[in-house]
Write a protein that holds these residues in place. Structure first.
Motif, PDB file in Angstrom:
ATOM      1  N   SER A 170      -8.793   2.500   8.963  1.00  0.00           N
ATOM      2  CA  SER A 170      -7.989   2.238   7.988  1.00  0.00           C
ATOM      3  C   SER A 170      -7.503   2.732   7.186  1.00  0.00           C
ATOM      4  O   SER A 170      -6.267   3.369   6.175  1.00  0.00           O
ATOM      5  CB  SER A 170      -8.873   2.221   6.196  1.00  0.00           C
ATOM      6  OG  SER A 170      -9.441   3.570   6.060  1.00  0.00           O
ATOM      7  N   ILE A 201      -0.529  -5.281   6.246  1.00  0.00           N
ATOM      8  CA  ILE A 201      -0.346  -4.180   5.666  1.00  0.00           C
ATOM      9  C   ILE A 201       0.780  -3.883   5.213  1.00  0.00           C
ATOM     10  O   ILE A 201       1.195  -2.658   6.357  1.00  0.00           O
ATOM     11  CB  ILE A 201      -1.495  -2.721   5.985  1.00  0.00           C
ATOM     12  CG1 ILE A 201      -2.781  -3.672   5.251  1.00  0.00           C
ATOM     13  CG2 ILE A 201      -1.475  -2.027   4.698  1.00  0.00           C
ATOM     14  CD1 ILE A 201      -4.004  -2.608   5.793  1.00  0.00           C
ATOM     15  N   SER A 260       0.541  -1.607   0.028  1.00  0.00           N
ATOM     16  CA  SER A 260       0.055   0.387   0.385  1.00  0.00           C
ATOM     17  C   SER A 260       0.679   1.130   0.164  1.00  0.00           C
ATOM     18  O   SER A 260       1.746   1.514   0.280  1.00  0.00           O
ATOM     19  CB  SER A 260      -0.811   0.273   1.378  1.00  0.00           C
ATOM     20  OG  SER A 260      -1.689   0.539   1.864  1.00  0.00           O
ATOM     21  N   ARG A 315      -7.592  -0.144   1.302  1.00  0.00           N
ATOM     22  CA  ARG A 315      -7.652  -0.404   3.315  1.00  0.00           C
ATOM     23  C   ARG A 315      -9.346  -0.328   3.795  1.00  0.00           C
ATOM     24  O   ARG A 315      -9.098  -0.738   4.177  1.00  0.00           O
ATOM     25  CB  ARG A 315      -6.968   0.138   2.873  1.00  0.00           C
ATOM     26  CG  ARG A 315      -5.756   0.110   3.247  1.00  0.00           C
ATOM     27  CD  ARG A 315      -4.459   0.694   3.430  1.00  0.00           C
ATOM     28  NE  ARG A 315      -3.796   2.183   3.102  1.00  0.00           N
ATOM     29  CZ  ARG A 315      -4.092   2.971   3.178  1.00  0.00           C
ATOM     30  NH1 ARG A 315      -4.943   3.694   3.708  1.00  0.00           N
ATOM     31  NH2 ARG A 315      -3.430   4.221   1.856  1.00  0.00           N
TER      32      ARG A 315
END
Length: 208
Positions: A199, A37, A14, A25
């Motif tokens: 997120s 992540i 990401s 996310r």
């Protein structure tokens, strides 16, 4: 940052500043997926990313042997792989309409966001800011009818919208409060969701 702390077979590469990564996310958080992540600096990508993804691009989602490198495909895959809560309508017509809204967001607004975030052409940036402000002001009244984007339920369309709307301060866009009241209320509903808060990357938390 991880949506769930435990180790998972799923890995998400990401960009913590990018709205395409952010929309995925949000879906991961909505679904409560166990995922690792990795917050990647686009200027210093790991060698493994080029081996996984022929475009060496972010975001990239790896689920066992499957590698995905288009954010919309990732979102729909996650919605099918983890069906609860559903983020696309059940009925074919409504599902097609939802996909069409995402398509329009990516064709009309996402390129404007990308132009501003790139920060390269001052004239193009000013034009993009003006267009986004005008468009968001124009659509504000639709949120008086339904709580989410043309829907009574939170959907993939809202994941895309949330990622863009959160960035308005960073984009240098201030919406007129009086004429965008319903849009402001919609933004509040999005940003107050537990999944949305979960997120956020460290960079995104600093945007507001």
């Amino acid at each position: 940052m991880g949506v769930v702390a435990k180790r998972s077979s799923m890995t998400f590469y990401s960009n913590g500043e990018d709205h395409y990564s952010h929309r995925v996310r949000i879906v991961l958080a909505e679904k409560g997926v166990a995922v690792d992540i990795l917050d990647i600096n686009p200027a210093n990508k790991p060698e493994e990313l080029a081996e996984l993804n022929p475009y060496n691009s972010l975001p990239t989602l790896v689920d066992r042997e499957l590698v995905l490198y288009a954010s919309n495909i990732m979102m729909e895959y996650l919605d099918e792989r983890f069906p609860h809560p559903p983020l696309l309508p059940v009925y074919p017509v409504a599902r097609a309409e939802s996909r069409l809204w995402v398509y329009r967001i990516d064709n009309e607004w996402s390129p404007l966001v990308d132009t501003i975030m790139a920060g390269e052409d001052a004239k193009a940036i000013d034009a993009a800011r003006k267009r986004l402000k005008e468009d968001f002001t124009a659509i504000a009244p639709i949120f008086a009818e339904k709580p989410y984007f043309m829907s009574d339920e939170f959907s993939l369309t809202d994941c895309c919208m949330a990622a863009i709307l959160w960035r308005l301060p960073r984009l240098g866009i201030e919406l007129p409060e009086k004429s965008t009241r319903y849009l402001q209320e919609y933004m509040g509903r999005l940003f107050e969701r537990d999944s949305f808060r979960e997120s956020l990357s460290e960079t995104e938390r600093e945007m507001r």
